[in-house]
Design an enzyme around this catalytic site. Structure first.
Site, mmCIF file in Angstrom:
data_model
loop_
_atom_site.group_PDB
_atom_site.id
_atom_site.type_symbol
_atom_site.label_atom_id
_atom_site.label_comp_id
_atom_site.label_asym_id
_atom_site.label_seq_id
_atom_site.Cartn_x
_atom_site.Cartn_y
_atom_site.Cartn_z
ATOM 1 N N ASP A 145 -16.301 37.441 65.244
ATOM 2 C CA ASP A 145 -17.528 37.780 64.508
ATOM 3 C C ASP A 145 -18.630 38.209 65.476
ATOM 4 O OD1 ASP A 145 -17.568 37.821 61.769
ATOM 5 O OD2 ASP A 145 -17.860 35.657 61.525
ATOM 6 N N GLN A 149 -16.444 30.777 58.421
ATOM 7 C CA GLN A 149 -17.036 31.449 57.260
ATOM 8 C C GLN A 149 -18.436 30.887 56.993
ATOM 9 O OE1 GLN A 149 -15.585 34.040 55.539
ATOM 10 N NE2 GLN A 149 -17.484 34.161 54.378
ATOM 11 N N LYS A 155 -9.826 38.516 53.307
ATOM 12 C CA LYS A 155 -9.539 38.672 54.738
ATOM 13 C C LYS A 155 -8.061 38.389 55.009
ATOM 14 C CE LYS A 155 -14.248 37.641 56.106
ATOM 15 N NZ LYS A 155 -15.264 36.619 56.351
#
Ligand code: NAD
Length: 307
Positions: free
Chosen positions: A136, A113, A69
């Site tokens: 997200d 994460q 990422k």
């Protein structure tokens, strides 16, 4: 021509016209667009859009994902950072850290994460990130906005599926789409996005009876069951478009999906390969969400100043 060679010939015709829905060209087009917009943003606001990733513990797969990422973010002109915390950190400390990030002017997108250690309760964690920075799209406000059809961030994996369908000009409106899997990160938002794109959605899960009879009605089948090889040709109608979200490493160490590719390719009109289909789309969608967060926040701030 005997019957045998006729059958082989027709199989060949079908597989020759079968389209492979690969991520590569979609990602190239998307990443070009993203980096152009990032450049324009940086010129206008005198800073780069910024993503902060919070990583708890030392999970090797998570470390690889996070590094990827960061690397892609840098390549597209974003600034980014990863804050690493020990696996025994108290959830309240992580919550306080996120509150700090929520109020930091220079942070546009925040991502926690997953997986988190088991002391973290997902039903609490989803509320921590400010919905305006929740790239997200796991915050209940963003989940609700998506299901109401209001503008929102879209969860990255199903958003990537929609980008693939759009790029390859797969018609969705008015078509029957069948989603297998009802997780919060893939199946449920996939249903919402397909519905928003005017598909008629059949939604299947582990308690669905007679799965095959439902998938065989669908023009588009999205498989996100986490079961290697679950769907073969017998689950598909002729000409179906197959989207395979699954990722597994099989006994021979090969990466495979939830679809038996060799069987399915003989009957479908298009299929995503694994690897190289849905998987590589996710990071592009995350960065698109981060860019959108940055643009919206700056526009809102500048509007507030002029009012
Ligand atoms: P999950 O385990 O949370 O959910 C699986 C869902 O499938 C459940 O809702 C369950 O009801 C359903 N299911 C399981 N067995 C079934 C069966 N036999 N018939 C019908 N439904 C069944 O999984 P997830 O997080 O949604 O991920 C699904 C797959 O997608 C996994 O292989 C995962 O690795 C992969 N994945 C890929 C990406 C990506 O490409 N970027 C992202 C997330 C997940």
């Amino acid at each position: 021509v005997n019957g045998f060679s006729f059958i082989r010939g027709s199989d060949l015709d079908i597989s020759l016209s079968m389209k492979l829905l690969q991520a590569k060209p979609v990602n190239e087009a998307l990443r070009n667009e993203i980096s152009t917009r990032v450049l324009a943003f940086s010129k206008e606001w005198n800073r780069k859009p910024h993503l902060t990733v919070v990583l708890v513990g030392q999970d090797p797969a998570s470390q690889i994902y996070v590094a990827k990422k960061q690397e892609t973010a840098a390549a597209l002109g974003f600034s980014s950072e990863t804050l690493v915390l020990p696996s025994n950190v108290d959830p309240s400390e992580v919550r306080a850290l996120i509150q700090g990030l929520n109020s930091r002017e220079d942070v546009d997108g925040i991502l926690i994460q997953r997986p988190l250690p088991s002391v973290f309760k997902e039903e609490d964690v989803v509320y921590w990130i400010d919905p305006a920075k929740d790239v997200d799209a796991f915050h209940p406000e963003n989940v609700g906005r998506l299901s109401l059809g209001l503008s929102s961030f879209f969860p990255c994996t199903p958003f990537g599926v929609m980008a693939l369908l759009q790029h390859y000009e797969v018609p969705v409106a008015g078509k029957v789409a069948c989603v297998i899997g009802r997780s919060s990160i893939v199946g449920k938002p996939m249903h919402a996005l397909l519905l928003q794109a005017n598909a008629t959605v059949i939604h299947c899960h582990s308690k669905t009876q007679n799965l095959r009879s439902l998938t065989r009605q669908a023009d588009i089948v999205v498989v996100a069951a986490g079961k290697p090889g679950l769907v073969d040709a017998s689950y598909l109608q002729q000409g179906a478009v197959v989207i395979d979200v699954g990722i597994h490493r099989n006994a021979e160490g090969k990466i495979v999906g939830d679809v038996d590719f060799e069987s399915a390719k003989a009957i479908c009109s298009a299929i995503t390969p694994v690897p190289g289909g849905v998987g590589p789309m996710t990071i592009s969608m995350l960065l698109l969400n981060t860019l959108q967060a940055a643009e919206s926040r700056c526009e809102a701030q500048s509007k507030a100043k002029t009012e």
